[in-house]
Design an enzyme around this catalytic site. Sequence first.
Site, mmCIF file in Angstrom:
data_model
loop_
_atom_site.group_PDB
_atom_site.id
_atom_site.type_symbol
_atom_site.label_atom_id
_atom_site.label_comp_id
_atom_site.label_asym_id
_atom_site.label_seq_id
_atom_site.Cartn_x
_atom_site.Cartn_y
_atom_site.Cartn_z
ATOM 1 N N HIS A 191 -6.862 -4.626 10.488
ATOM 2 C CA HIS A 191 -6.681 -4.446 9.037
ATOM 3 C C HIS A 191 -5.440 -5.199 8.552
ATOM 4 O O HIS A 191 -4.505 -5.454 9.318
ATOM 5 C CB HIS A 191 -6.652 -2.969 8.642
ATOM 6 C CG HIS A 191 -5.418 -2.204 8.987
ATOM 7 N ND1 HIS A 191 -5.424 -0.842 9.179
ATOM 8 C CD2 HIS A 191 -4.125 -2.573 9.178
ATOM 9 C CE1 HIS A 191 -4.199 -0.418 9.445
ATOM 10 N NE2 HIS A 191 -3.393 -1.456 9.463
ATOM 11 N N ASP A 245 0.823 -1.219 0.000
ATOM 12 C CA ASP A 245 0.000 0.000 0.000
ATOM 13 C C ASP A 245 0.852 1.262 0.000
ATOM 14 O O ASP A 245 2.072 1.211 0.141
ATOM 15 C CB ASP A 245 -0.944 -0.011 1.217
ATOM 16 C CG ASP A 245 -0.235 -0.423 2.506
ATOM 17 O OD1 ASP A 245 1.003 -0.297 2.577
ATOM 18 O OD2 ASP A 245 -0.907 -0.880 3.438
ATOM 19 N N ASN A 297 -6.785 -2.571 14.595
ATOM 20 C CA ASN A 297 -8.207 -2.816 14.296
ATOM 21 C C ASN A 297 -8.407 -4.037 13.392
ATOM 22 O O ASN A 297 -9.493 -4.247 12.866
ATOM 23 C CB ASN A 297 -8.854 -1.573 13.655
ATOM 24 C CG ASN A 297 -8.238 -1.231 12.293
ATOM 25 O OD1 ASN A 297 -7.286 -1.886 11.851
ATOM 26 N ND2 ASN A 297 -8.767 -0.204 11.648
ATOM 27 N N GLU A 304 -9.321 -1.744 5.674
ATOM 28 C CA GLU A 304 -9.933 -1.440 6.966
ATOM 29 C C GLU A 304 -11.165 -2.333 7.185
ATOM 30 O O GLU A 304 -11.663 -2.953 6.236
ATOM 31 C CB GLU A 304 -10.335 0.047 7.004
ATOM 32 C CG GLU A 304 -9.178 1.021 6.800
ATOM 33 C CD GLU A 304 -8.221 1.124 8.000
ATOM 34 O OE1 GLU A 304 -8.138 0.188 8.816
ATOM 35 O OE2 GLU A 304 -7.539 2.156 8.088
HETATM 36 P P1 PGA Z 1 2.740 -1.396 12.313
HETATM 37 O O1 PGA Z 1 1.516 -1.448 11.322
HETATM 38 O O2 PGA Z 1 3.737 -2.391 11.797
HETATM 39 O O3 PGA Z 1 3.282 0.008 12.227
HETATM 40 O O4 PGA Z 1 2.238 -1.754 13.671
HETATM 41 C C1 PGA Z 1 1.005 -2.696 10.950
HETATM 42 C C2 PGA Z 1 -0.187 -2.515 10.040
HETATM 43 O O5 PGA Z 1 -0.873 -1.484 10.162
HETATM 44 O O6 PGA Z 1 -0.447 -3.407 9.233
#
Ligand code: PGA
Length: 244
Positions: free
Chosen positions: A137, A67, A135, A142
């Site tokens: 995702h 992404d 959350n 999301e």
């Molecule tokens: P993070 O993000 O590695 O910064 O915890 C993980 C994600 O949002 O998939």
Amino acid sequence: MNIHIFKNKKSLDEAVSRLLIEQVNKHPKSVLGLATGSTPLGIYKQLMDDHKRHKTSYQDVVTINLDEYVGLDKNSPASYQSFMKVNLFDALDINPKNTFIPDGETKDLDAACQAYDDIMKKHPIDIQLLGIGSNGHIGFNEPNTPFDSETHIIELALKTRTDNAVHFKSLDDVPTQAITMGIKSITNSKRILLVATGANKAQAVKGMIFGEIDPILPASVLQTHPNVDVFLDYQAASLILSSK
Ligand code: PGA
């Protein structure tokens, strides 16, 4: 799902990087799906150290990132283009032409989504490295993203923007949209390595493994994939250990 629990982040990073290095050594033309964020940093460090010490070559490897933010200058330090250059690509012998990150800067985002799907059709992903949001995702898919989604534009959840605000001057500077591989694009990968560390991921991890398979928790889709390994530290595993 195979669950692996580690007593610390370093041993987890070593285990995941070993798998990626083995893959590249055995199959020099591998297609790796890559992630950004705090989670893969230690893994990428291991890959860079190994490349320096053992000369593992990435010359023919293709990488496809999950992404990118929409509307953020590619050269901004918070963009995932910059993240990948600084935290991995610049230290490897990878051909920049073989590294793909969605284009979040273009005016024609629909065309950028289509182009990204075409890239994944041309280069099916052998191993996808994944983090998980607090959350639930995966990528920037999301809660309530359809399981059959391909590359698309998503409105970022406030929780995600708040979690990621540490990489920006303030919450207001965090983009509100992203371009992300869809859930179908992710589950099309032959093998998935999901990594989660820290107590703030424990609830999402529990739902991913034991919860209902439901778009409300996007990572729960991984229960339907035949080849998923989940790598956790004790903190991220705390709720699954206590529910046994
Ligand atoms: P993070 O993000 O590695 O910064 O915890 C993980 C994600 O949002 O998939």
